[in-house]
Design a protein around this motif. Structure first.
Motif, PDB file in Angstrom:
ATOM      1  N   PHE A 173       0.445  -1.056  -0.475  1.00 54.40           N
ATOM      2  CA  PHE A 173      -0.096  -0.346   0.172  1.00 54.40           C
ATOM      3  C   PHE A 173       0.441   1.332  -0.191  1.00 54.40           C
ATOM      4  CE2 PHE A 173      -1.993   3.280   2.619  1.00 54.40           C
ATOM      5  CZ  PHE A 173      -3.414   3.466   1.949  1.00 54.40           C
ATOM      6  N   ILE A 174       1.143   2.127  -1.172  1.00 55.96           N
ATOM      7  CA  ILE A 174       0.961   3.564  -0.995  1.00 55.96           C
ATOM      8  C   ILE A 174       0.509   4.676  -0.710  1.00 55.96           C
ATOM      9  CG2 ILE A 174       2.547   4.769  -2.533  1.00 55.96           C
ATOM     10  CD1 ILE A 174       2.670   2.171  -4.492  1.00 55.96           C
ATOM     11  N   TYR A 175       1.392   5.316   0.457  1.00 50.67           N
ATOM     12  CA  TYR A 175       0.676   6.356   1.288  1.00 50.67           C
ATOM     13  C   TYR A 175       1.021   7.822   0.853  1.00 50.67           C
ATOM     14  CZ  TYR A 175       4.265   4.950   4.963  1.00 50.67           C
ATOM     15  OH  TYR A 175       5.197   4.998   6.064  1.00 50.67           O
ATOM     16  N   GLY A 176      -0.021   9.508   1.533  1.00 49.88           N
ATOM     17  CA  GLY A 176       0.769  10.341   1.240  1.00 49.88           C
ATOM     18  C   GLY A 176      -0.341  11.051   0.674  1.00 49.88           C
ATOM     19  N   PRO A 177      -0.041  12.305   0.564  1.00 45.46           N
ATOM     20  CA  PRO A 177      -1.133  13.435   0.078  1.00 45.46           C
ATOM     21  C   PRO A 177      -1.957  13.083  -1.530  1.00 45.46           C
ATOM     22  CG  PRO A 177       0.622  14.515   1.150  1.00 45.46           C
ATOM     23  CD  PRO A 177       0.864  12.700   1.153  1.00 45.46           C
ATOM     24  N   ARG A 178      -3.320  12.190  -1.863  1.00 46.07           N
ATOM     25  CA  ARG A 178      -3.816  11.683  -2.878  1.00 46.07           C
ATOM     26  C   ARG A 178      -5.090  12.640  -3.268  1.00 46.07           C
ATOM     27  NH1 ARG A 178      -4.931   6.216  -4.963  1.00 46.07           N
ATOM     28  NH2 ARG A 178      -5.502   6.442  -7.245  1.00 46.07           N
ATOM     29  N   ASN A 179      -4.646  13.566  -4.255  1.00 45.82           N
ATOM     30  CA  ASN A 179      -6.052  14.160  -4.157  1.00 45.82           C
ATOM     31  C   ASN A 179      -7.246  13.970  -5.040  1.00 45.82           C
ATOM     32  OD1 ASN A 179      -8.680  16.709  -5.349  1.00 45.82           O
ATOM     33  ND2 ASN A 179      -6.374  18.212  -5.429  1.00 45.82           N
ATOM     34  N   LEU A 180      -8.510  13.379  -4.677  1.00 40.77           N
ATOM     35  CA  LEU A 180      -9.430  12.581  -4.633  1.00 40.77           C
ATOM     36  C   LEU A 180     -10.529  13.625  -5.025  1.00 40.77           C
ATOM     37  CD1 LEU A 180      -9.826   9.850  -1.518  1.00 40.77           C
ATOM     38  CD2 LEU A 180      -8.892  10.065  -4.095  1.00 40.77           C
ATOM     39  N   GLY A 181     -10.397  14.803  -5.814  1.00 41.97           N
ATOM     40  CA  GLY A 181     -11.305  15.877  -6.493  1.00 41.97           C
ATOM     41  C   GLY A 181     -12.184  16.439  -5.552  1.00 41.97           C
ATOM     42  N   PRO A 182     -13.612  16.018  -5.229  1.00 38.97           N
ATOM     43  CA  PRO A 182     -14.261  17.025  -4.713  1.00 38.97           C
ATOM     44  C   PRO A 182     -13.995  16.936  -3.382  1.00 38.97           C
ATOM     45  CG  PRO A 182     -15.308  14.405  -5.624  1.00 38.97           C
ATOM     46  CD  PRO A 182     -14.247  15.096  -6.528  1.00 38.97           C
ATOM     47  N   PHE A 183     -13.402  15.198  -3.041  1.00 44.37           N
ATOM     48  CA  PHE A 183     -13.158  14.982  -1.712  1.00 44.37           C
ATOM     49  C   PHE A 183     -11.875  15.622  -0.937  1.00 44.37           C
ATOM     50  CE2 PHE A 183     -15.283  11.183  -2.822  1.00 44.37           C
ATOM     51  CZ  PHE A 183     -16.685  11.448  -2.484  1.00 44.37           C
ATOM     52  N   GLY A 184     -11.190  16.454  -1.939  1.00 47.08           N
ATOM     53  CA  GLY A 184     -10.085  17.014  -1.942  1.00 47.08           C
ATOM     54  C   GLY A 184      -8.809  16.383  -1.253  1.00 47.08           C
ATOM     55  N   VAL A 185      -8.029  17.082  -0.585  1.00 43.57           N
ATOM     56  CA  VAL A 185      -6.759  16.101  -0.546  1.00 43.57           C
ATOM     57  C   VAL A 185      -6.924  14.808   0.596  1.00 43.57           C
ATOM     58  CG1 VAL A 185      -4.599  16.399   0.002  1.00 43.57           C
ATOM     59  CG2 VAL A 185      -4.941  17.869  -1.998  1.00 43.57           C
ATOM     60  N   VAL A 186      -6.858  13.375   1.059  1.00 49.51           N
ATOM     61  CA  VAL A 186      -7.126  12.759   1.217  1.00 49.51           C
ATOM     62  C   VAL A 186      -4.998  12.340   1.666  1.00 49.51           C
ATOM     63  CG1 VAL A 186      -8.242  10.768   2.535  1.00 49.51           C
ATOM     64  CG2 VAL A 186      -9.072  12.340   0.316  1.00 49.51           C
ATOM     65  N   PRO A 187      -5.187  12.362   3.277  1.00 49.45           N
ATOM     66  CA  PRO A 187      -4.610  12.223   3.980  1.00 49.45           C
ATOM     67  C   PRO A 187      -3.879  10.552   4.523  1.00 49.45           C
ATOM     68  CG  PRO A 187      -5.858  13.592   5.614  1.00 49.45           C
ATOM     69  CD  PRO A 187      -6.291  13.452   4.266  1.00 49.45           C
ATOM     70  N   LEU A 188      -4.064   9.495   3.004  1.00 50.62           N
ATOM     71  CA  LEU A 188      -4.089   8.467   3.561  1.00 50.62           C
ATOM     72  C   LEU A 188      -2.249   7.830   4.402  1.00 50.62           C
ATOM     73  CD1 LEU A 188      -3.530   7.407  -0.391  1.00 50.62           C
ATOM     74  CD2 LEU A 188      -5.405   7.467   1.790  1.00 50.62           C
ATOM     75  N   GLN A 189      -1.513   8.668   4.364  1.00 47.60           N
ATOM     76  CA  GLN A 189      -0.463   9.308   5.540  1.00 47.60           C
ATOM     77  C   GLN A 189      -0.768   8.307   7.238  1.00 47.60           C
ATOM     78  OE1 GLN A 189      -0.330  11.681   3.677  1.00 47.60           O
ATOM     79  NE2 GLN A 189       0.078  13.724   4.930  1.00 47.60           N
ATOM     80  N   THR A 190      -2.319   8.892   7.223  1.00 51.82           N
ATOM     81  CA  THR A 190      -2.662   8.509   8.777  1.00 51.82           C
ATOM     82  C   THR A 190      -2.870   7.200   8.519  1.00 51.82           C
ATOM     83  OG1 THR A 190      -4.922   9.608   7.507  1.00 51.82           O
ATOM     84  CG2 THR A 190      -3.754  11.024   8.576  1.00 51.82           C
ATOM     85  N   ILE A 191      -3.058   6.602   7.357  1.00 47.19           N
ATOM     86  CA  ILE A 191      -3.596   5.159   7.330  1.00 47.19           C
ATOM     87  C   ILE A 191      -2.295   4.609   7.442  1.00 47.19           C
ATOM     88  CG2 ILE A 191      -5.033   3.312   6.439  1.00 47.19           C
ATOM     89  CD1 ILE A 191      -6.638   5.734   5.511  1.00 47.19           C
TER      90      ILE A 191
END
Length: 254
Positions: A173-191
């Motif tokens: 699993f690759i984590y970091g800030p990911r832009n999901l459009g209408p949801f904005g930037v999701v901080p996957l690093q928190t997972i």
């Protein structure tokens, strides 16, 4: 960039460069000051709203080409005058779809790159592609069978075509800030970051987790997306005359 300076840079083509991982590889290549960057994607240049803010400036310097990697002429045109190709193509879906996207797309690109005498080829594979992997033993009816088998077939093609000029990364699993459009930037690093800590840094508990088939490998193989970008770029720069395969522990060092 001055013409003389640009002429001293290597030319890299990133397949799937407008995706989550691909954008970070484009960014790392430009930040290294060693490459000019081109990317071939079905949708062309990403919009600023589809990229994390810290990548927008770098991505504006990429030469974006809109085209289908399965179109041989588009593929070969994109590879014109290129020194290095990197594939970070991947997708989820039916097993048949994943075999095609995660395997066949990169296999066809490797063959075109070899025909055009491109010197090296990088590939973002999977932590489940290794001898004895539970992921590779999944029955055809199971979800993710096509994903892992596609990555495995692409690795085999690359090892055969570029025995002395390959770079293969095997992240989970690759984590970091990911832009999901209408949801904005999701901080996957928190997972990803906490699970990585528990899976790798807690002594006997980590060892117990790692002993669980499939799950243990995934919990110990999560990596920051920035590390994936830097690992690919630095390894490409130093893979001449040899091949490089990096697992998650290696990737996290970058």
């Amino acid at each position: 960039m001055a013409t003389n300076a640009a002429s001293n840079l290597k030319r890299i083509l990133i397949l799937g460069g407008n995706g989550y991982v691909g954008q970070n590889i484009c960014h790392a290549a430009l930040q290294s000051n060693k490459f000019t960057v081109r990317s071939l994607n079905r949708s062309g240049q990403p919009t600023s709203s589809s990229s994390p803010p810290h990548l927008v400036e770098s991505l504006s310097q990429v030469e974006w080409i809109k085209g289908d990697v399965f179109d041989k002429s588009a593929r070969e045109d994109a590879m014109a005058d290129v020194d290095v190709v990197v594939s970070c193509i991947g997708a989820f879906g039916s097993n048949e779809f994943m075999e095609r996207i995660c395997g066949d797309a990169t296999i066809e690109a490797i063959r075109s790159a070899k025909e055009k005498r491109i010197e090296s080829f990088g590939f973002v594979s999977s932590a489940q592609v290794y001898e004895g992997s539970m992921g590779l033993k999944l029955p055809k009816s199971m979800p993710m069978h096509g994903y892992f088998q596609g990555k495995y077939r692409a690795e085999q093609e690359l090892l055969n075509a570029y025995p002395n000029g390959h770079v293969i990364l095997r992240p989970g699993f690759i984590y970091g800030p990911r832009n999901l459009g209408p949801f904005g930037v999701v901080p996957l690093q928190t997972i990803g970051a906490p699970i990585t800590f528990v899976g790798t840094q807690m002594g006997p508990l980590s060892g117990l987790i790692q002993s669980i088939p499939f799950v243990g490998k995934e919990c110990s193989s999560m990596v920051p997306v920035e590390s994936v970008g830097r690992a690919m770029v630095e390894s490409i720069l130093h893979c001449s005359g040899k091949g490089v395969i990096l697992n998650a522990e290696d990737i996290r060092k970058f």
